[in-house]
Design an enzyme around this catalytic site. Sequence first.
Site, short mmCIF file in Angstrom:
data_model
loop_
_atom_site.label_atom_id
_atom_site.label_comp_id
_atom_site.label_asym_id
_atom_site.label_seq_id
_atom_site.Cartn_x
_atom_site.Cartn_y
_atom_site.Cartn_z
N CYS A 1 -5.03 -88.60 -34.54
CA CYS A 1 -6.65 -88.74 -34.74
C CYS A 1 -6.99 -89.23 -36.05
CB CYS A 1 -6.68 -87.50 -34.16
SG CYS A 1 -7.64 -86.71 -33.21
N PRO B 1 -1.94 -90.52 -24.99
CA PRO B 1 -2.87 -89.59 -24.81
C PRO B 1 -4.55 -89.49 -24.88
CG PRO B 1 -1.13 -89.64 -27.22
CD PRO B 1 -1.57 -91.17 -25.83
N MET B 2 -5.29 -88.70 -24.12
CA MET B 2 -6.50 -89.21 -24.77
C MET B 2 -7.47 -87.43 -24.17
SD MET B 2 -8.13 -92.69 -23.24
CE MET B 2 -7.06 -93.06 -21.75
N LYS C 1 3.09 -90.30 -32.34
CA LYS C 1 2.38 -91.71 -32.40
C LYS C 1 1.28 -91.22 -33.57
CE LYS C 1 -1.66 -92.91 -29.34
NZ LYS C 1 -2.68 -92.37 -29.69
N GLN D 1 2.08 -83.35 -26.01
CA GLN D 1 1.47 -84.12 -27.13
C GLN D 1 1.35 -82.84 -28.44
OE1 GLN D 1 -2.06 -86.51 -28.75
NE2 GLN D 1 -0.44 -88.23 -29.41
C1 LIG Z 1 -11.43 -90.19 -25.50
C2 LIG Z 1 -10.32 -90.20 -26.28
C3 LIG Z 1 -9.30 -89.22 -26.67
C4 LIG Z 1 -8.17 -89.79 -27.44
N1 LIG Z 1 -7.57 -88.56 -28.08
C5 LIG Z 1 -6.22 -89.13 -27.81
C6 LIG Z 1 -4.90 -87.90 -28.22
O1 LIG Z 1 -5.65 -86.98 -27.27
N2 LIG Z 1 -4.07 -88.33 -28.32
C7 LIG Z 1 -4.29 -88.83 -28.99
O2 LIG Z 1 -2.93 -89.60 -30.05
N3 LIG Z 1 -4.79 -90.10 -29.23
C8 LIG Z 1 -6.06 -90.00 -28.90
N4 LIG Z 1 -6.82 -91.27 -28.34
C9 LIG Z 1 -6.02 -92.54 -28.85
C10 LIG Z 1 -5.90 -93.13 -28.01
O3 LIG Z 1 -4.33 -92.40 -27.44
C11 LIG Z 1 -5.26 -94.77 -28.61
O4 LIG Z 1 -4.35 -94.49 -29.40
C12 LIG Z 1 -6.78 -95.31 -29.12
O5 LIG Z 1 -7.47 -95.13 -27.88
C13 LIG Z 1 -6.19 -97.04 -29.12
O6 LIG Z 1 -5.85 -97.38 -27.57
P1 LIG Z 1 -6.34 -98.06 -26.85
O7 LIG Z 1 -7.76 -99.07 -27.67
O8 LIG Z 1 -5.50 -98.54 -25.64
O9 LIG Z 1 -8.42 -97.49 -26.17
C14 LIG Z 1 -8.00 -91.09 -27.24
C15 LIG Z 1 -8.92 -92.45 -27.50
C16 LIG Z 1 -9.93 -91.84 -26.55
C17 LIG Z 1 -10.75 -93.10 -26.39
#
Ligand SMILES: Cc1cc2nc3c(=O)[nH]c(=O)nc-3n(C[C@H](O)[C@H](O)[C@H](O)COP(=O)(O)O)c2cc1C
Length: 330
Positions: free
Chosen positions: A102, A18-19, A141, A72
Amino acid sequence: MVKIGNIALPDFPLLLAPMEDVSDPPFRAVCKANGADLMYTEFISSEGLIRDAAKSVQKLDIFEYERPIGIQLFGSDIETMGACAEIASRANPDLIDINYGCPVKNVACRGAGAALLQDIPKMVRMTEAVVKATHLPVTVKTRLGWDENTKNILEVAERLQDIGIQALTVHGRTRVQMYKGEADWTLIGRIRENPRINIPIFGNGDIDSPEKALEYKNRYGVDGVMIGRATIGYPWIFNEIKHFVKTGEHLPAPTVADRVAVCRQHLDFSIRWKGEITGIFEMRRHYANYFKGLDNFKAYRMQLVQAGTYDELLRILDEVSEHYAEAVLA
Ligand SMILES: Cc1cc2nc3c(=O)[nH]c(=O)nc-3n(C[C@H](O)[C@H](O)[C@H](O)COP(=O)(O)O)c2cc1C
């Protein structure tokens, strides 16, 4: 096969993280088309959803072809989270996910997201309220802990499983680390080794290549991995990892024409879903990622982010295709 409640996923499933501002329906469509096995909406504020705020309600939009998909939620109030789990369930996703990870100030400092890592009894009660409020599987998460001295994820995993969550994704950092340093998956591997744990454990943090995904699969024994940043502008990573895990060989890298085609699908969907003005505006953050590695791309990027109409964008994308027809990307 990996199962979350009754949801059957392939062996070693790949999850789209989720991002916020990224994993909206247009982006999810390109990830689904390129091999994502399970996807999540951007996080949805329970405070917003309970007030019926347009921004939160719009995030409930999900489509049949996206299944399996999770919605989420995040929040600081147990009752509101329970009520929102009910509202979100009516949107008919396959599961409800709770965000306890978060780290950003306006979430964690208002008692939501990773803040719950400082109050495990409350996290347990909140999770219980969500589990009771929905007929759907509930997943969580989270991160390793709040800081270096409180990496309590092993205890958290057991307690959350005991009150009924059906899968757990752990980002290998603490809240204090935000996104700095390298994710440490050691504790994620230890959760998986715990014989008391029988729900799927997904690892998250820094997966950015097929080699790393396979290495972490073997080293930490996780049931699957969740990928975030490396998918932005590069949805091919899902199928690339799958192919590499299966065969030990690499798929050919996407050509510039492939990149233009997927970028265009993304743009088309953005406009269809959000309207031309917002669709064009929100695509602007994606161009640099789709064309990363192209020599002297800056001038085209400037044109793409300044273009105000769909026709103009198509013309520039055609030009990119032609100009870089022979380019080989790293
Ligand atoms: C732009 C952005 C937005 C994110 N938004 C969320 C979110 O809405 N919910 C969540 O659980 N994590 C969020 N995250 C965290 C990611 O889901 C993930 O846990 C984190 O980026 C680490 O994984 P990665 O190294 O593969 O990017 C966000 C990360 C980024 C970079």
